[in-house]
Design an enzyme around this catalytic site. Structure first.
Site, PDB file in Angstrom:
ATOM      1  N   LYS A   1     -26.699-108.331  29.227  1.00  0.00           N
ATOM      2  CA  LYS A   1     -26.948-107.924  27.833  1.00  0.00           C
ATOM      3  C   LYS A   1     -25.702-108.167  26.986  1.00  0.00           C
ATOM      4  O   LYS A   1     -25.781-108.655  25.856  1.00  0.00           O
ATOM      5  CB  LYS A   1     -27.349-106.443  27.784  1.00  0.00           C
ATOM      6  CG  LYS A   1     -28.752-106.181  28.328  1.00  0.00           C
ATOM      7  CD  LYS A   1     -29.026-104.704  28.524  1.00  0.00           C
ATOM      8  CE  LYS A   1     -30.367-104.481  29.220  1.00  0.00           C
ATOM      9  NZ  LYS A   1     -30.620-103.076  29.560  1.00  0.00           N
TER      10      LYS A   1
ATOM     11  N   GLN B   1     -27.668 -97.428  29.743  1.00  0.00           N
ATOM     12  CA  GLN B   1     -28.306 -98.116  30.861  1.00  0.00           C
ATOM     13  C   GLN B   1     -28.884 -97.098  31.835  1.00  0.00           C
ATOM     14  O   GLN B   1     -28.190 -96.203  32.300  1.00  0.00           O
ATOM     15  CB  GLN B   1     -27.293 -99.035  31.567  1.00  0.00           C
ATOM     16  CG  GLN B   1     -27.901 -99.886  32.665  1.00  0.00           C
ATOM     17  CD  GLN B   1     -28.976-100.853  32.164  1.00  0.00           C
ATOM     18  OE1 GLN B   1     -28.807-101.508  31.125  1.00  0.00           O
ATOM     19  NE2 GLN B   1     -30.096-100.944  32.866  1.00  0.00           N
TER      20      GLN B   1
ATOM     21  N   ASP C   1     -33.043 -99.088  21.944  1.00  0.00           N
ATOM     22  CA  ASP C   1     -34.041 -99.174  23.011  1.00  0.00           C
ATOM     23  C   ASP C   1     -35.358 -98.507  22.617  1.00  0.00           C
ATOM     24  O   ASP C   1     -36.327 -98.559  23.368  1.00  0.00           O
ATOM     25  CB  ASP C   1     -33.508 -98.523  24.300  1.00  0.00           C
ATOM     26  CG  ASP C   1     -32.847 -99.540  25.215  1.00  0.00           C
ATOM     27  OD1 ASP C   1     -33.333-100.683  25.254  1.00  0.00           O
ATOM     28  OD2 ASP C   1     -31.849 -99.200  25.880  1.00  0.00           O
TER      29      ASP C   1
END
Ligand code: NDP
Length: 287
Positions: free
Chosen positions: A54, A98, A121
Protein backbone atom coordinates in the site's frame (compact mmCIF):
# COMPACT_ATOMS: atom_id res chain seq x y z
CA UNK A 1 -14.26 -22.21 -23.77
CA UNK A 2 -12.49 -21.14 -20.55
CA UNK A 3 -13.83 -18.13 -18.70
CA UNK A 4 -12.66 -14.65 -19.58
CA UNK A 5 -10.11 -13.41 -17.06
CA UNK A 6 -11.04 -10.22 -15.23
CA UNK A 7 -7.56 -8.81 -14.91
CA UNK A 8 -7.56 -6.75 -11.72
CA UNK A 9 -3.87 -6.02 -11.97
CA UNK A 10 -4.27 -4.34 -15.38
CA UNK A 11 -7.43 -2.43 -14.44
CA UNK A 12 -5.85 -1.28 -11.17
CA UNK A 13 -2.73 -0.12 -13.03
CA UNK A 14 -4.90 2.06 -15.29
CA UNK A 15 -6.79 3.48 -12.31
CA UNK A 16 -3.55 4.22 -10.48
CA UNK A 17 -2.09 5.96 -13.50
CA UNK A 18 -5.18 8.15 -13.77
CA UNK A 19 -5.01 8.83 -10.04
CA UNK A 20 -1.40 9.90 -10.29
CA UNK A 21 -2.52 12.63 -12.67
CA UNK A 22 -5.37 13.62 -10.35
CA UNK A 23 -3.02 13.82 -7.35
CA UNK A 24 -0.58 16.00 -9.31
CA UNK A 25 -3.42 18.23 -10.47
CA UNK A 26 -4.77 18.53 -6.90
CA UNK A 27 -1.29 19.45 -5.66
CA UNK A 28 -0.91 22.10 -8.37
CA UNK A 29 -4.22 23.70 -7.41
CA UNK A 30 -3.98 23.50 -3.62
CA UNK A 31 -0.31 22.98 -2.73
CA UNK A 32 -1.43 19.99 -0.66
CA UNK A 33 0.20 16.56 -0.88
CA UNK A 34 -2.26 13.87 0.25
CA UNK A 35 -0.77 12.01 3.21
CA UNK A 36 -1.75 8.53 4.39
CA UNK A 37 -0.63 7.35 7.83
CA UNK A 38 -0.46 3.55 8.16
CA UNK A 39 -0.73 1.97 11.60
CA UNK A 40 0.78 -1.49 11.94
CA UNK A 41 0.90 -3.32 15.27
CA UNK A 42 2.85 -6.55 15.61
CA UNK A 43 4.94 -8.68 13.30
CA UNK A 44 2.39 -10.57 11.21
CA UNK A 45 4.29 -11.15 7.92
CA UNK A 46 1.19 -10.94 5.70
CA UNK A 47 0.16 -7.62 7.29
CA UNK A 48 3.68 -6.28 6.77
CA UNK A 49 3.51 -7.18 3.07
CA UNK A 50 0.07 -5.56 2.67
CA UNK A 51 1.26 -2.35 4.32
CA UNK A 52 4.43 -2.30 2.24
CA UNK A 53 2.43 -2.74 -0.98
CA UNK A 54 0.00 0.00 0.00
CA UNK A 55 2.83 2.39 0.85
CA UNK A 56 4.63 1.64 -2.40
CA UNK A 57 1.43 2.31 -4.33
CA UNK A 58 1.06 5.63 -2.48
CA UNK A 59 4.57 6.64 -3.43
CA UNK A 60 3.96 5.84 -7.11
CA UNK A 61 0.77 7.92 -7.06
CA UNK A 62 2.49 10.93 -5.49
CA UNK A 63 0.80 10.35 -2.13
CA UNK A 64 2.94 10.76 0.97
CA UNK A 65 2.79 7.82 3.35
CA UNK A 66 4.17 7.34 6.84
CA UNK A 67 4.36 4.10 8.78
CA UNK A 68 3.62 3.89 12.50
CA UNK A 69 4.86 0.43 13.38
CA UNK A 70 4.48 -0.73 16.99
CA UNK A 71 5.48 -3.94 18.70
CA UNK A 72 2.91 -6.69 19.24
CA UNK A 73 2.75 -5.97 22.99
CA UNK A 74 1.52 -2.39 22.46
CA UNK A 75 -1.48 -1.61 24.68
CA UNK A 76 -4.87 -0.44 23.47
CA UNK A 77 -4.35 2.91 25.24
CA UNK A 78 -1.13 3.47 23.28
CA UNK A 79 -2.82 2.70 19.96
CA UNK A 80 -5.74 4.98 20.84
CA UNK A 81 -3.26 7.75 21.74
CA UNK A 82 -1.59 7.33 18.40
CA UNK A 83 -4.93 7.47 16.57
CA UNK A 84 -5.83 10.65 18.47
CA UNK A 85 -2.52 12.23 17.50
CA UNK A 86 -3.06 11.32 13.85
CA UNK A 87 -6.64 12.61 13.98
CA UNK A 88 -5.44 16.04 15.07
CA UNK A 89 -2.33 16.16 12.87
CA UNK A 90 -3.35 18.55 10.08
CA UNK A 91 -0.74 17.09 7.72
CA UNK A 92 -2.23 13.57 7.95
CA UNK A 93 -5.29 13.30 5.70
CA UNK A 94 -5.96 9.57 5.73
CA UNK A 95 -5.48 6.90 8.41
CA UNK A 96 -5.16 3.21 7.68
CA UNK A 97 -5.18 0.69 10.55
CA UNK A 98 -3.86 -2.61 9.25
CA UNK A 99 -5.94 -5.52 10.52
CA UNK A 100 -5.85 -7.80 12.39
CA UNK A 101 -4.67 -6.10 15.57
CA UNK A 102 -3.16 -8.20 18.38
CA UNK A 103 -5.79 -9.76 20.62
CA UNK A 104 -5.25 -7.48 23.65
CA UNK A 105 -6.53 -4.61 21.52
CA UNK A 106 -10.23 -4.04 20.91
CA UNK A 107 -10.28 -3.67 17.14
CA UNK A 108 -13.70 -2.03 17.05
CA UNK A 109 -12.69 0.60 19.61
CA UNK A 110 -9.64 1.51 17.52
CA UNK A 111 -11.56 1.70 14.24
CA UNK A 112 -14.28 3.78 15.90
CA UNK A 113 -11.61 6.20 17.15
CA UNK A 114 -10.41 7.10 13.63
CA UNK A 115 -11.75 10.47 12.53
CA UNK A 116 -14.59 9.80 10.05
CA UNK A 117 -13.03 12.38 7.72
CA UNK A 118 -9.74 10.43 7.63
CA UNK A 119 -11.35 6.98 7.55
CA UNK A 120 -10.08 5.88 4.12
CA UNK A 121 -11.07 2.24 4.76
CA UNK A 122 -14.69 3.27 5.36
CA UNK A 123 -14.97 1.36 8.65
CA UNK A 124 -16.28 4.16 10.90
CA UNK A 125 -19.99 3.75 11.80
CA UNK A 126 -20.75 7.22 10.42
CA UNK A 127 -19.26 6.30 7.05
CA UNK A 128 -20.92 2.88 7.03
CA UNK A 129 -24.23 4.65 7.74
CA UNK A 130 -23.70 7.05 4.85
CA UNK A 131 -22.84 4.11 2.62
CA UNK A 132 -26.01 2.26 3.58
CA UNK A 133 -28.03 5.36 2.76
CA UNK A 134 -26.52 5.47 -0.70
CA UNK A 135 -24.50 8.65 -0.14
CA UNK A 136 -21.03 7.32 0.62
CA UNK A 137 -18.28 9.63 1.84
CA UNK A 138 -15.64 6.96 1.15
CA UNK A 139 -15.84 3.82 -0.95
CA UNK A 140 -15.27 0.59 1.02
CA UNK A 141 -12.03 -0.45 -0.67
CA UNK A 142 -12.47 -4.13 -1.51
CA UNK A 143 -16.17 -4.04 -2.46
CA UNK A 144 -15.71 -0.85 -4.49
CA UNK A 145 -12.75 -2.49 -6.20
CA UNK A 146 -14.98 -5.42 -7.15
CA UNK A 147 -17.55 -3.00 -8.53
CA UNK A 148 -14.93 -1.25 -10.67
CA UNK A 149 -13.71 -4.60 -11.94
CA UNK A 150 -17.25 -5.64 -12.93
CA UNK A 151 -17.62 -2.34 -14.73
CA UNK A 152 -14.29 -2.65 -16.54
CA UNK A 153 -15.14 -6.24 -17.52
CA UNK A 154 -18.49 -5.21 -18.98
CA UNK A 155 -20.41 -7.39 -16.51
CA UNK A 156 -24.03 -6.24 -16.39
CA UNK A 157 -25.21 -5.85 -12.81
CA UNK A 158 -28.60 -4.21 -13.39
CA UNK A 159 -31.28 -6.78 -12.61
CA UNK A 160 -28.67 -9.52 -12.22
CA UNK A 161 -28.76 -11.93 -9.31
CA UNK A 162 -25.61 -11.33 -7.29
CA UNK A 163 -24.80 -13.85 -4.57
CA UNK A 164 -22.27 -12.73 -1.96
CA UNK A 165 -20.63 -15.49 0.08
CA UNK A 166 -19.61 -13.96 3.41
CA UNK A 167 -21.13 -11.29 5.66
CA UNK A 168 -18.09 -9.60 7.19
CA UNK A 169 -18.01 -5.88 7.89
CA UNK A 170 -15.02 -5.51 5.58
CA UNK A 171 -16.21 -7.37 2.50
CA UNK A 172 -19.56 -9.20 2.55
CA UNK A 173 -21.87 -6.58 4.04
CA UNK A 174 -20.55 -3.51 2.20
CA UNK A 175 -20.38 -5.57 -1.02
CA UNK A 176 -24.08 -6.36 -0.72
CA UNK A 177 -24.84 -2.73 0.13
CA UNK A 178 -23.07 -1.43 -2.98
CA UNK A 179 -24.64 -3.92 -5.37
CA UNK A 180 -28.18 -3.37 -4.10
CA UNK A 181 -28.01 0.40 -4.47
CA UNK A 182 -29.38 2.37 -7.39
CA UNK A 183 -26.92 3.37 -10.08
CA UNK A 184 -23.70 2.50 -11.79
CA UNK A 185 -22.40 -1.07 -11.37
CA UNK A 186 -25.32 -1.70 -9.02
CA UNK A 187 -29.11 -2.29 -9.23
CA UNK A 188 -28.57 -5.99 -8.65
CA UNK A 189 -30.81 -8.42 -6.76
CA UNK A 190 -28.57 -9.45 -3.91
CA UNK A 191 -28.46 -12.59 -1.78
CA UNK A 192 -25.98 -12.79 1.10
CA UNK A 193 -24.85 -16.24 2.34
CA UNK A 194 -22.81 -17.19 5.41
CA UNK A 195 -21.79 -20.19 7.45
CA UNK A 196 -25.36 -20.81 8.59
CA UNK A 197 -26.92 -20.67 5.13
CA UNK A 198 -28.72 -23.85 4.09
CA UNK A 199 -28.37 -25.46 0.66
CA UNK A 200 -25.58 -23.13 -0.32
CA UNK A 201 -24.92 -24.71 -3.71
CA UNK A 202 -28.60 -24.36 -4.67
CA UNK A 203 -28.30 -20.63 -4.01
CA UNK A 204 -24.94 -20.08 -5.66
CA UNK A 205 -26.11 -21.91 -8.79
CA UNK A 206 -28.71 -19.18 -9.32
CA UNK A 207 -26.07 -16.43 -9.30
CA UNK A 208 -25.33 -14.42 -12.42
CA UNK A 209 -22.56 -12.85 -10.37
CA UNK A 210 -20.99 -14.92 -7.60
CA UNK A 211 -18.69 -13.15 -5.13
CA UNK A 212 -16.73 -15.37 -2.76
CA UNK A 213 -15.35 -13.77 0.41
CA UNK A 214 -15.19 -16.47 3.05
CA UNK A 215 -11.50 -17.25 3.53
CA UNK A 216 -11.72 -20.98 2.67
CA UNK A 217 -9.28 -22.18 0.04
CA UNK A 218 -10.94 -23.41 -3.19
CA UNK A 219 -14.33 -23.67 -1.46
CA UNK A 220 -16.37 -22.76 -4.55
CA UNK A 221 -16.40 -25.72 -6.90
CA UNK A 222 -17.59 -25.98 -10.52
CA UNK A 223 -20.85 -27.62 -9.36
CA UNK A 224 -21.71 -24.48 -7.39
CA UNK A 225 -21.49 -22.19 -10.41
CA UNK A 226 -24.10 -21.43 -13.08
CA UNK A 227 -22.63 -21.78 -16.58
CA UNK A 228 -21.62 -18.36 -17.89
CA UNK A 229 -21.68 -16.64 -14.48
CA UNK A 230 -19.14 -13.99 -13.48
CA UNK A 231 -17.15 -15.29 -10.52
CA UNK A 232 -15.30 -12.83 -8.32
CA UNK A 233 -12.82 -14.35 -5.90
CA UNK A 234 -12.00 -12.07 -2.98
CA UNK A 235 -10.38 -14.80 -0.89
CA UNK A 236 -6.69 -14.87 -0.08
CA UNK A 237 -5.53 -18.13 1.47
CA UNK A 238 -2.04 -19.49 1.89
CA UNK A 239 -1.73 -23.15 0.85
CA UNK A 240 1.73 -24.74 0.65
CA UNK A 241 3.37 -21.29 0.44
CA UNK A 242 1.07 -20.38 -2.47
CA UNK A 243 -1.75 -17.84 -2.52
CA UNK A 244 -5.08 -19.32 -3.56
CA UNK A 245 -8.55 -17.89 -3.55
CA UNK A 246 -11.89 -19.13 -2.24
CA UNK A 247 -12.68 -20.47 -5.72
CA UNK A 248 -11.34 -23.65 -7.29
CA UNK A 249 -9.99 -21.66 -10.24
CA UNK A 250 -8.96 -24.60 -12.46
CA UNK A 251 -12.39 -26.23 -12.35
CA UNK A 252 -14.58 -23.11 -12.22
CA UNK A 253 -12.87 -21.47 -15.16
CA UNK A 254 -14.38 -24.22 -17.36
CA UNK A 255 -17.93 -23.29 -16.31
CA UNK A 256 -17.89 -19.55 -15.61
CA UNK A 257 -18.18 -16.81 -18.22
CA UNK A 258 -15.68 -14.56 -16.45
CA UNK A 259 -13.45 -15.04 -13.44
CA UNK A 260 -10.89 -13.16 -11.36
CA UNK A 261 -7.51 -14.76 -10.69
CA UNK A 262 -5.80 -14.91 -7.27
CA UNK A 263 -3.42 -13.16 -7.08
CA UNK A 264 -3.99 -10.42 -9.63
CA UNK A 265 -7.75 -9.99 -9.29
CA UNK A 266 -9.43 -8.18 -6.42
CA UNK A 267 -6.27 -7.51 -4.37
CA UNK A 268 -4.76 -4.84 -6.66
CA UNK A 269 -8.18 -3.20 -7.01
CA UNK A 270 -8.43 -2.83 -3.23
CA UNK A 271 -5.18 -0.87 -3.19
CA UNK A 272 -6.26 1.35 -6.07
CA UNK A 273 -9.46 2.21 -4.17
CA UNK A 274 -7.47 3.04 -1.03
CA UNK A 275 -5.43 5.56 -3.01
CA UNK A 276 -8.61 7.06 -4.45
CA UNK A 277 -10.03 7.43 -0.94
CA UNK A 278 -6.86 9.15 0.27
CA UNK A 279 -7.18 11.74 -2.49
CA UNK A 280 -10.85 12.11 -1.58
CA UNK A 281 -9.92 12.70 2.07
CA UNK A 282 -7.46 15.37 0.95
CA UNK A 283 -10.18 17.02 -1.14
CA UNK A 284 -12.59 16.97 1.81
CA UNK A 285 -9.94 18.55 4.04
CA UNK A 286 -9.29 21.32 1.51
CA UNK A 287 -12.96 22.24 1.03
P1 NDP B 1 -14.19 -13.09 7.72
O1 NDP B 1 -13.54 -14.28 8.31
O2 NDP B 1 -14.37 -11.85 8.52
O3 NDP B 1 -15.64 -13.51 7.19
C1 NDP B 1 -15.84 -14.69 6.50
C2 NDP B 1 -17.31 -14.84 6.16
O4 NDP B 1 -17.46 -16.06 5.43
C3 NDP B 1 -18.22 -14.92 7.38
O5 NDP B 1 -19.38 -14.16 7.15
C4 NDP B 1 -18.54 -16.41 7.48
O6 NDP B 1 -19.82 -16.68 7.98
C5 NDP B 1 -18.48 -16.83 6.03
N1 NDP B 1 -18.15 -18.25 5.91
C6 NDP B 1 -17.11 -18.91 6.47
N2 NDP B 1 -17.14 -20.21 6.14
C7 NDP B 1 -18.24 -20.38 5.38
C8 NDP B 1 -18.83 -21.51 4.74
N3 NDP B 1 -18.29 -22.73 4.84
N4 NDP B 1 -19.94 -21.31 4.02
C9 NDP B 1 -20.50 -20.09 3.91
N5 NDP B 1 -19.99 -18.98 4.49
C10 NDP B 1 -18.88 -19.14 5.22
O7 NDP B 1 -13.37 -12.79 6.40
P2 NDP B 1 -13.24 -11.46 5.49
O8 NDP B 1 -14.54 -11.06 4.94
O9 NDP B 1 -12.42 -10.45 6.20
O10 NDP B 1 -12.33 -12.04 4.33
C11 NDP B 1 -12.77 -13.07 3.48
C12 NDP B 1 -11.63 -13.47 2.57
O11 NDP B 1 -11.28 -12.36 1.75
C13 NDP B 1 -10.34 -13.85 3.29
O12 NDP B 1 -9.69 -14.86 2.55
C14 NDP B 1 -9.52 -12.58 3.25
O13 NDP B 1 -8.14 -12.83 3.31
C15 NDP B 1 -9.92 -12.04 1.91
N6 NDP B 1 -9.77 -10.58 1.77
C16 NDP B 1 -9.24 -10.13 0.62
C17 NDP B 1 -9.12 -8.80 0.38
C18 NDP B 1 -8.55 -8.36 -0.92
O14 NDP B 1 -8.18 -7.20 -1.06
N7 NDP B 1 -8.49 -9.22 -1.93
C19 NDP B 1 -9.52 -7.79 1.38
C20 NDP B 1 -10.16 -8.36 2.55
C21 NDP B 1 -10.27 -9.71 2.72
P3 NDP B 1 -20.26 -16.33 9.50
O15 NDP B 1 -20.49 -14.86 9.51
O16 NDP B 1 -21.49 -17.13 9.69
O17 NDP B 1 -19.12 -16.74 10.38
Amino acid sequence: MPARILDGKAVAAELRERLRGDVADFHRRTGITPHLAAVLVGEDPASAVYVRNKRRACEQAGIKSTLHHHVAETSQAEVLNLINRLNTDADVLGILVQLPLPEQIDQQAVLDAVSPLKDVDCFHPENVGLLMQGRPRFAPCTPAGVQELLLAGGIETEGAHAVVLGRSEIVGKPMAALLMQRGRAADATVTVCHSRSRDLADITRTADILIAAIGRARFVTAEMVKPGAAVIDVGINRVDERLVGDVDFEAVTKVAGAITPVPGGVGPMTIAMLLGNTLRAARLASE
